[in-house]
Design an enzyme around this catalytic site. Structure first.
Site, short mmCIF file in Angstrom:
data_model
loop_
_atom_site.label_atom_id
_atom_site.label_comp_id
_atom_site.label_asym_id
_atom_site.label_seq_id
_atom_site.Cartn_x
_atom_site.Cartn_y
_atom_site.Cartn_z
N CYS A 36 -13.07 -30.72 -10.98
CA CYS A 36 -12.09 -29.64 -10.95
C CYS A 36 -11.53 -29.42 -9.54
CB CYS A 36 -12.76 -28.37 -11.48
SG CYS A 36 -11.75 -26.89 -11.31
N CYS A 39 -11.26 -25.73 -8.46
CA CYS A 39 -12.59 -25.19 -8.15
C CYS A 39 -12.92 -25.40 -6.68
CB CYS A 39 -13.65 -25.84 -9.03
SG CYS A 39 -13.43 -25.56 -10.81
#
Length: 111
Positions: A36, A39
């Site tokens: 991700c 993230c």
């Protein structure tokens, strides 16, 4: 998983004890994953918040690939998703990375 400094990692095994049983302050759970990109952008923001708001907010991370059950239970469909729990119940869900100022504004009602 992009580990945010000062933020504990929880798993499906300890989710209930670390998140749902916390009664003193709200718990922000970041549902994250190694793959991700957003993230990774969020990690330093969460590190700062964990340090600055420790008295008012507990922040933890959960890797959805290694611990999928909590993500399934709370219908997490994308990463990063942040869910704030108070007294074992989800009270706020945020999807996507955001700047610290925006995240603090989003969290104002639960802090």
């Amino acid at each position: 998983m992009m580990k945010a400094a000062g933020v504990a990692e929880v798993t499906d095994a300890d989710f209930a004890g670390e998140v749902l049983a916390e009664a003193e302050r709200p718990v922000l759970v970041e549902f994250t994953a190694d793959w991700c990109g957003p993230c990774r952008q969020l990690a330093p923001v969460l590190s700062e918040l964990a340090r600055e708001e420790a008295a008012r907010l507990k922040i933890v991370q959960l890797d959805i690939d290694r611990s999928p059950q909590a993500a399934i239970t709370y219908r997490v469909l994308s990463a990063p998703t942040m869910i704030v729990f108070r007294n074992g119940e989800p009270v706020l869900q945020l999807v996507g990375a955001r700047a610290k100022r925006k995240l603090l504004a989003d969290l104002a009602d639960v802090l």
